[in-house]
Design a protein around this motif. Structure first.
Motif, PDB file in Angstrom:
ATOM      1  N   LEU A 198       4.063   5.412   2.558  1.00 18.23           N
ATOM      2  CA  LEU A 198       2.620   5.477   2.318  1.00 18.23           C
ATOM      3  C   LEU A 198       2.300   6.128   0.979  1.00 18.23           C
ATOM      4  CD1 LEU A 198       0.485   6.310   5.481  1.00 18.23           C
ATOM      5  CD2 LEU A 198       0.706   4.169   4.217  1.00 18.23           C
ATOM      6  N   ALA A 199       3.067   7.141   0.605  1.00 19.23           N
ATOM      7  CA  ALA A 199       2.830   7.789  -0.687  1.00 19.23           C
ATOM      8  C   ALA A 199       3.031   6.800  -1.829  1.00 19.23           C
ATOM      9  CB  ALA A 199       3.749   8.992  -0.849  1.00 19.23           C
ATOM     10  N   ALA A 200       4.058   5.962  -1.715  1.00 20.14           N
ATOM     11  CA  ALA A 200       4.299   4.953  -2.748  1.00 20.14           C
ATOM     12  C   ALA A 200       3.179   3.923  -2.777  1.00 20.14           C
ATOM     13  CB  ALA A 200       5.646   4.272  -2.505  1.00 20.14           C
ATOM     14  N   VAL A 201       2.739   3.490  -1.600  1.00 16.82           N
ATOM     15  CA  VAL A 201       1.648   2.511  -1.524  1.00 16.82           C
ATOM     16  C   VAL A 201       0.362   3.106  -2.087  1.00 16.82           C
ATOM     17  CG1 VAL A 201       0.198   1.170   0.040  1.00 16.82           C
ATOM     18  CG2 VAL A 201       2.655   1.294   0.443  1.00 16.82           C
ATOM     19  N   GLY A 202       0.057   4.337  -1.676  1.00 16.06           N
ATOM     20  CA  GLY A 202      -1.177   4.968  -2.124  1.00 16.06           C
ATOM     21  C   GLY A 202      -1.215   5.229  -3.616  1.00 16.06           C
ATOM     22  N   THR A 203      -0.060   5.545  -4.189  1.00 15.79           N
ATOM     23  CA  THR A 203       0.011   5.767  -5.630  1.00 15.79           C
ATOM     24  C   THR A 203      -0.198   4.467  -6.397  1.00 15.79           C
ATOM     25  OG1 THR A 203       1.515   7.639  -5.311  1.00 15.79           O
ATOM     26  CG2 THR A 203       1.481   6.626  -7.493  1.00 15.79           C
ATOM     27  N   ALA A 204       0.353   3.381  -5.859  1.00 15.95           N
ATOM     28  CA  ALA A 204       0.242   2.086  -6.536  1.00 15.95           C
ATOM     29  C   ALA A 204      -1.120   1.428  -6.321  1.00 15.95           C
ATOM     30  CB  ALA A 204       1.348   1.155  -6.052  1.00 15.95           C
ATOM     31  N   HIS A 205      -1.764   1.721  -5.196  1.00 14.54           N
ATOM     32  CA  HIS A 205      -3.038   1.068  -4.853  1.00 14.54           C
ATOM     33  C   HIS A 205      -4.055   2.148  -4.493  1.00 14.54           C
ATOM     34  CE1 HIS A 205      -1.184  -2.937  -4.854  1.00 14.54           C
ATOM     35  NE2 HIS A 205      -0.147  -2.351  -4.282  1.00 14.54           N
ATOM     36  N   THR A 206      -4.774   2.585  -5.492  1.00 14.75           N
ATOM     37  CA  THR A 206      -5.635   3.761  -5.339  1.00 14.75           C
ATOM     38  C   THR A 206      -6.881   3.492  -4.498  1.00 14.75           C
ATOM     39  OG1 THR A 206      -6.706   3.213  -7.448  1.00 14.75           O
ATOM     40  CG2 THR A 206      -4.833   4.742  -7.513  1.00 14.75           C
ATOM     41  N   HIS A 207      -7.167   2.235  -4.189  1.00 15.50           N
ATOM     42  CA  HIS A 207      -8.356   1.924  -3.394  1.00 15.50           C
ATOM     43  C   HIS A 207      -8.104   2.039  -1.896  1.00 15.50           C
ATOM     44  CE1 HIS A 207      -6.079  -1.803  -3.058  1.00 15.50           C
ATOM     45  NE2 HIS A 207      -6.856  -2.148  -2.042  1.00 15.50           N
TER      46      HIS A 207
END
Length: 382
Positions: free
Chosen positions: A225-234
């Motif tokens: 999730l941290a990787a996803v959240g960093t890549a997709h800030t929305h």
């Protein structure tokens, strides 16, 4: 629990083709043919190549032990920024000087090291990966547990071994199996370290731009999730996992300055309802930990938790199905068998389970690196 069989139809070979195949196999197996083929100009290169490949299989266990010693003595770290002599490496590793050359020559032979004319040793690209690839050294280091389970391979394949690996991963047996903080920490660290590459390949394969809220079931310490959240800030994010695991996730999200975008919900998907509200639900390295009955129940729960048009994302190593491949069928399948809780499945098998749970528009993109992960997506029908 017994896994459900999901057979794929296989066309039968014509009887003549079977007979021809059998004759060819017996011919190739004969000593006379092998001797002739090794001398004949048009076949001797092929025979040599096949012979070398066969010897690699014979010597494979020795190669794995060389690799484990190389990692446990931390030789990749010692050599990452410098070149060293055998004596210097022996001193730093605490090995007798007369024994270190044996390991260094073996590591050179399997492509981990190169020996300079000066007598110093340096890492090859492959050897450097042992120091730089997240989770790789940790996975190799704990392989002695798997080796114990494979000590009697016939008994292992017959299912007659009480495996040590099942004790290493009690986490997957359910919430009650994850109460020991030391065991949980060991599991979580290894999973977190190796999750980096899984996240990279998944992010490169899956489109998140049209999603609003992702729920990661079995998300552990939040590495994916941290990787996803960093890549997709929305994206809004929710992590759902066992209570013993999620405190480390809270720290990770705080450190990554993602805490205000993430809800952490402790629970077990075996016993508790999944959180609502997400339009994409991810299962990253979850299904292969569990038997088919558990997987089907989980997929049904995911289907119920998604809105119409919502997506499910599955990312984990998979077998090759009708075309077995080395990573999935000769490693992960054995690893899962030793865990005794689940099994590695092919993309087609998982797709069949998704369809059974009511998912549509199932996509099975070609994996970037099958030895890291493969991805499947499905959509809840409107």
């Amino acid at each position: 629990m017994k896994d459900l069989d999901i057979p794929a139809p296989k066309p039968a070979l014509p009887r003549g083709a079977v007979k021809r195949s059998g004759r060819l196999t017996r011919l190739v197996a004969s000593r006379g043919f092998q001797s002739w083929a090794a001398r004949f100009p048009l076949t001797r290169r092929f025979v040599k190549s096949e012979g070398e490949a066969m010897f690699d299989l014979v010597a494979g266990f020795c190669h794995s032990q060389i690799l484990q010693a190389f990692v446990r003595l931390k030789l990749p770290d010692m050599l990452l920024d410098r070149e060293m002599t055998a004596d210097a490496l022996a001193l730093e590793a605490g090995m007798p000087p007369d024994r270190m050359p044996l390991l260094l020559s073996a590591a050179t032979a399997i492509g981990l090291l190169k020996r300079r004319r000066s007598g110093r040793y340096a890492l090859t690209t492959r050897g450097a990966a042992l120091a730089g690839v997240p989770g790789l050294a940790g996975m190799i280091d704990h392989h002695d547990v798997l080796y114990l389970d494979l000590a009697d391979p016939v008994a292992f394949f017959k299912g007659e071994v009480e495996t040590e690996l099942a004790e290493f991963w009690p986490y997957v047996f359910g919430a009650s199996g994850a109460t020991d903080p030391i065991t949980t920490a060991k599991y979580s660290q290894l999973m977190t370290d190796s999750q980096v590459l899984v996240a990279e390949d998944t992010l490169a394969t899956v489109k998140f731009s049209d999603a609003q809220h992702i729920l990661d079931v079995g998300g552990g310490t939040g590495a994916f999730l941290a990787a996803v959240g960093t890549a997709h800030t929305h994206l809004k994010m929710t992590l759902f996992d066992l209570p013993a695991v999620v405190p480390a996730a809270a720290k990770r999200f705080d450190d990554a300055q993602l805490a205000d975008r993430v809800d952490i919900v402790p629970g077990s998907f075996r016993d508790d309802p999944l959180p609502q509200g997400a339009d994409i639900i991810s299962l990253v390295r979850v299904l292969y930990d569990h038997a088919d009955e558990t997987v089907i129940a989980l997929l049904n729960a995911v289907h119920d938790a998604l809105p119409a048009g919502g997506r499910i994302l599955i990312s984990e190593p998979m077998t090759g199905g009708d075309s077995p491949q080395r990573a999935g069928d000769a490693y992960f399948a054995l690893y899962c068998a030793a865990m005794r809780t689940g099994r590695a499945r092919s993309q087609a098998q998982i797709a069949a389970l998704l369809a059974q749970a009511g998912f549509d528009e199932i996509q099975m993109p070609r994996p970037r690196r099958a030895y890291i992960t493969s991805v499947i997506e499905g959509v809840k029908k409107s």
